[in-house]
Design a protein around this motif. Structure first.
Motif, PDB file in Angstrom:
ATOM      1  N   ALA A 126       0.836  -1.203   0.000  1.00 18.05           N
ATOM      2  CA  ALA A 126       0.000   0.000   0.000  1.00 18.05           C
ATOM      3  C   ALA A 126       0.872   1.254   0.000  1.00 18.05           C
ATOM      4  O   ALA A 126       1.939   1.297   0.598  1.00 18.05           O
ATOM      5  N   GLY A 127       0.401   2.234  -0.683  1.00 20.20           N
ATOM      6  CA  GLY A 127       1.073   3.524  -0.739  1.00 20.20           C
ATOM      7  C   GLY A 127       0.042   4.574  -1.067  1.00 20.20           C
ATOM      8  O   GLY A 127      -1.159   4.361  -0.888  1.00 20.20           O
ATOM      9  N   SER A 128       0.493   5.681  -1.541  1.00 21.42           N
ATOM     10  CA  SER A 128      -0.443   6.722  -1.958  1.00 21.42           C
ATOM     11  C   SER A 128       0.124   7.472  -3.155  1.00 21.42           C
ATOM     12  O   SER A 128       1.330   7.530  -3.357  1.00 21.42           O
ATOM     13  N   VAL A 129      -0.784   7.999  -3.937  1.00 17.66           N
ATOM     14  CA  VAL A 129      -0.443   8.841  -5.075  1.00 17.66           C
ATOM     15  C   VAL A 129      -1.028  10.214  -4.773  1.00 17.66           C
ATOM     16  O   VAL A 129      -2.170  10.323  -4.335  1.00 17.66           O
ATOM     17  N   TRP A 130      -0.227  11.257  -5.009  1.00 18.14           N
ATOM     18  CA  TRP A 130      -0.678  12.617  -4.730  1.00 18.14           C
ATOM     19  C   TRP A 130      -0.973  13.358  -6.025  1.00 18.14           C
ATOM     20  O   TRP A 130      -0.222  13.255  -6.987  1.00 18.14           O
ATOM     21  N   TYR A 131      -2.086  14.066  -6.035  1.00 15.78           N
ATOM     22  CA  TYR A 131      -2.515  14.862  -7.178  1.00 15.78           C
ATOM     23  C   TYR A 131      -2.564  16.324  -6.760  1.00 15.78           C
ATOM     24  O   TYR A 131      -3.114  16.656  -5.707  1.00 15.78           O
ATOM     25  N   ARG A 132      -1.996  17.187  -7.585  1.00 13.63           N
ATOM     26  CA  ARG A 132      -2.067  18.630  -7.366  1.00 13.63           C
ATOM     27  C   ARG A 132      -3.307  19.126  -8.112  1.00 13.63           C
ATOM     28  O   ARG A 132      -3.383  19.015  -9.334  1.00 13.63           O
ATOM     29  N   CYS A 133      -4.263  19.658  -7.380  1.00 18.01           N
ATOM     30  CA  CYS A 133      -5.552  20.035  -7.972  1.00 18.01           C
ATOM     31  C   CYS A 133      -5.717  21.552  -7.997  1.00 18.01           C
ATOM     32  O   CYS A 133      -5.256  22.254  -7.092  1.00 18.01           O
ATOM     33  N   SER A 134      -6.400  22.029  -9.035  1.00 16.55           N
ATOM     34  CA  SER A 134      -6.723  23.453  -9.131  1.00 16.55           C
ATOM     35  C   SER A 134      -8.184  23.609  -9.528  1.00 16.55           C
ATOM     36  O   SER A 134      -8.681  22.924 -10.412  1.00 16.55           O
ATOM     37  N   LEU A 135      -8.845  24.506  -8.840  1.00 11.67           N
ATOM     38  CA  LEU A 135     -10.253  24.810  -9.066  1.00 11.67           C
ATOM     39  C   LEU A 135     -10.330  26.302  -9.350  1.00 11.67           C
ATOM     40  O   LEU A 135      -9.802  27.106  -8.579  1.00 11.67           O
ATOM     41  N   TRP A 136     -10.975  26.676 -10.447  1.00  5.99           N
ATOM     42  CA  TRP A 136     -10.941  28.058 -10.945  1.00  5.99           C
ATOM     43  C   TRP A 136     -12.276  28.774 -10.832  1.00  5.99           C
ATOM     44  O   TRP A 136     -13.330  28.154 -10.801  1.00  5.99           O
ATOM     45  N   GLY A 137     -12.214  30.110 -10.831  1.00 13.52           N
ATOM     46  CA  GLY A 137     -13.404  30.960 -10.929  1.00 13.52           C
ATOM     47  C   GLY A 137     -14.234  31.002  -9.657  1.00 13.52           C
ATOM     48  O   GLY A 137     -13.731  30.902  -8.542  1.00 13.52           O
ATOM     49  N   LYS A 138     -15.545  31.141  -9.847  1.00 15.10           N
ATOM     50  CA  LYS A 138     -16.458  31.236  -8.711  1.00 15.10           C
ATOM     51  C   LYS A 138     -16.433  29.976  -7.862  1.00 15.10           C
ATOM     52  O   LYS A 138     -16.597  30.037  -6.649  1.00 15.10           O
ATOM     53  N   ALA A 139     -16.209  28.843  -8.494  1.00 19.63           N
ATOM     54  CA  ALA A 139     -16.132  27.588  -7.750  1.00 19.63           C
ATOM     55  C   ALA A 139     -15.007  27.631  -6.734  1.00 19.63           C
ATOM     56  O   ALA A 139     -15.131  27.099  -5.626  1.00 19.63           O
ATOM     57  N   ALA A 140     -13.903  28.281  -7.079  1.00 18.59           N
ATOM     58  CA  ALA A 140     -12.771  28.410  -6.158  1.00 18.59           C
ATOM     59  C   ALA A 140     -13.209  29.152  -4.896  1.00 18.59           C
ATOM     60  O   ALA A 140     -12.865  28.756  -3.778  1.00 18.59           O
ATOM     61  N   GLU A 141     -13.985  30.192  -5.055  1.00 19.45           N
ATOM     62  CA  GLU A 141     -14.464  30.965  -3.918  1.00 19.45           C
ATOM     63  C   GLU A 141     -15.451  30.158  -3.078  1.00 19.45           C
ATOM     64  O   GLU A 141     -15.425  30.220  -1.848  1.00 19.45           O
ATOM     65  N   VAL A 142     -16.314  29.379  -3.738  1.00 25.43           N
ATOM     66  CA  VAL A 142     -17.322  28.583  -3.038  1.00 25.43           C
ATOM     67  C   VAL A 142     -16.667  27.553  -2.124  1.00 25.43           C
ATOM     68  O   VAL A 142     -17.083  27.356  -0.983  1.00 25.43           O
ATOM     69  N   PHE A 143     -15.627  26.885  -2.605  1.00 23.02           N
ATOM     70  CA  PHE A 143     -15.007  25.805  -1.849  1.00 23.02           C
ATOM     71  C   PHE A 143     -13.826  26.251  -0.993  1.00 23.02           C
ATOM     72  O   PHE A 143     -13.256  25.442  -0.256  1.00 23.02           O
ATOM     73  N   ALA A 144     -13.446  27.516  -1.048  1.00 26.32           N
ATOM     74  CA  ALA A 144     -12.243  27.992  -0.346  1.00 26.32           C
ATOM     75  C   ALA A 144     -12.260  27.684   1.144  1.00 26.32           C
ATOM     76  O   ALA A 144     -11.252  27.269   1.698  1.00 26.32           O
ATOM     77  N   GLY A 145     -13.368  27.846   1.796  1.00 28.79           N
ATOM     78  CA  GLY A 145     -13.416  27.623   3.245  1.00 28.79           C
ATOM     79  C   GLY A 145     -13.673  26.197   3.666  1.00 28.79           C
ATOM     80  O   GLY A 145     -13.526  25.861   4.837  1.00 28.79           O
ATOM     81  N   SER A 146     -14.037  25.325   2.735  1.00 28.13           N
ATOM     82  CA  SER A 146     -14.444  23.979   3.130  1.00 28.13           C
ATOM     83  C   SER A 146     -13.418  22.888   2.833  1.00 28.13           C
ATOM     84  O   SER A 146     -13.562  21.776   3.331  1.00 28.13           O
ATOM     85  N   LEU A 147     -12.395  23.167   2.045  1.00 27.14           N
ATOM     86  CA  LEU A 147     -11.398  22.137   1.737  1.00 27.14           C
ATOM     87  C   LEU A 147     -10.235  22.235   2.727  1.00 27.14           C
ATOM     88  O   LEU A 147      -9.237  22.885   2.486  1.00 27.14           O
ATOM     89  N   LYS A 148     -10.422  21.569   3.856  1.00 27.25           N
ATOM     90  CA  LYS A 148      -9.431  21.549   4.933  1.00 27.25           C
ATOM     91  C   LYS A 148      -8.701  20.208   4.923  1.00 27.25           C
ATOM     92  O   LYS A 148      -9.176  19.228   4.347  1.00 27.25           O
ATOM     93  N   LYS A 149      -7.563  20.160   5.604  1.00 26.22           N
ATOM     94  CA  LYS A 149      -6.785  18.934   5.704  1.00 26.22           C
ATOM     95  C   LYS A 149      -7.676  17.795   6.186  1.00 26.22           C
ATOM     96  O   LYS A 149      -8.410  17.940   7.163  1.00 26.22           O
ATOM     97  N   GLY A 150      -7.633  16.669   5.468  1.00 27.42           N
ATOM     98  CA  GLY A 150      -8.398  15.486   5.845  1.00 27.42           C
ATOM     99  C   GLY A 150      -9.767  15.384   5.196  1.00 27.42           C
ATOM    100  O   GLY A 150     -10.402  14.333   5.274  1.00 27.42           O
ATOM    101  N   THR A 151     -10.253  16.441   4.560  1.00 25.36           N
ATOM    102  CA  THR A 151     -11.572  16.408   3.922  1.00 25.36           C
ATOM    103  C   THR A 151     -11.592  15.367   2.814  1.00 25.36           C
ATOM    104  O   THR A 151     -10.714  15.334   1.956  1.00 25.36           O
ATOM    105  N   LYS A 152     -12.590  14.489   2.835  1.00 23.93           N
ATOM    106  CA  LYS A 152     -12.757  13.470   1.792  1.00 23.93           C
ATOM    107  C   LYS A 152     -13.377  14.149   0.574  1.00 23.93           C
ATOM    108  O   LYS A 152     -14.393  14.831   0.693  1.00 23.93           O
ATOM    109  N   VAL A 153     -12.755  13.976  -0.598  1.00 24.34           N
ATOM    110  CA  VAL A 153     -13.256  14.590  -1.821  1.00 24.34           C
ATOM    111  C   VAL A 153     -13.358  13.561  -2.937  1.00 24.34           C
ATOM    112  O   VAL A 153     -12.637  12.563  -2.949  1.00 24.34           O
ATOM    113  N   PHE A 154     -14.266  13.827  -3.835  1.00 30.59           N
ATOM    114  CA  PHE A 154     -14.455  13.041  -5.056  1.00 30.59           C
ATOM    115  C   PHE A 154     -14.327  14.033  -6.195  1.00 30.59           C
ATOM    116  O   PHE A 154     -15.114  14.971  -6.285  1.00 30.59           O
ATOM    117  N   ILE A 155     -13.338  13.838  -7.051  1.00 30.59           N
ATOM    118  CA  ILE A 155     -13.005  14.826  -8.068  1.00 30.59           C
ATOM    119  C   ILE A 155     -12.966  14.202  -9.450  1.00 30.59           C
ATOM    120  O   ILE A 155     -12.463  13.093  -9.625  1.00 30.59           O
TER     121      ILE A 155
END
Length: 122
Positions: free
Chosen positions: A39-68
C-alpha cells in the motif's frame, strides 16, 4: 485530453489565490494505492478556478474526503512524476465519513461543465 476521477483526502488546507482574470484554489489530494505491505499513496495537485474556487475555499481543509473529476496533466519535477488535475466536478463527503470526530457537515457538489445541454451522446 485525459480525464480522471479520483477519491481521496485533502493533504493540507486549500489555498485561494488571485490571478489576473480569476481566482484559483490550489490543494493536494492523496489517493490510496495498493493493499497490505504494498500500500502507498499517489498525490494529485488540484486546481479549481473561478467562482467555484471561492465557493469551496473555506471547506477544503486537511483530511476532507473529496471526489473529483477533471482534466489530468502530468510532468516531472526533480525526477519524480507530478500529476495535476484541473477540477471540473467536485463532491465533498460529510466530515464523519472522512474519519473526523466532529459532526457531519452538509454535502457539497458542484459541476462546472456548462457546455453540456443535458443530452447524452450515446
Amino acid at each position: 485530453m485525459q480525464l480522471i476521477t479520483i477519491s481521496g483526502n485533502v493533504g493540507k488546507d486549500a489555498e485561494l489565490r488571485d490571478t489576473r482574470d480569476s481566482k484559483v484554489l490550489s490543494f493536494n489530494v492523496g489517493v490510496k494505492n495498493g493493499f497490505g505491505r504494498d500500500a502507498g499513496s499517489v498525490w494529485y495537485r488540484c486546481s479549481l478556478w473561478g467562482k467555484a474556487a471561492e465557493v469551496f475555499a473555506g471547506s477544503l481543509k486537511k483530511g476532507t474526503k473529496v471526489f473529483i473529476s477533471g482534466e489530468l496533466t502530468h510532468d516531472e519535477y526533480e525526477g519524480k512524476p507530478q500529476f495535476n488535475v484541473r477540477v471540473g466536478s467536485i463532491d465533498t463527503a460529510p466530515r464523519s465519513e472522512a474519519g473526523a470526530i466532529s459532526a457531519p457537515s452538509q454535502n457539497q457538489h458542484t459541476t462546472f461543465d456548462d457546455d453540456l445541454e443535458g443530452s447524452v451522446p450515446f
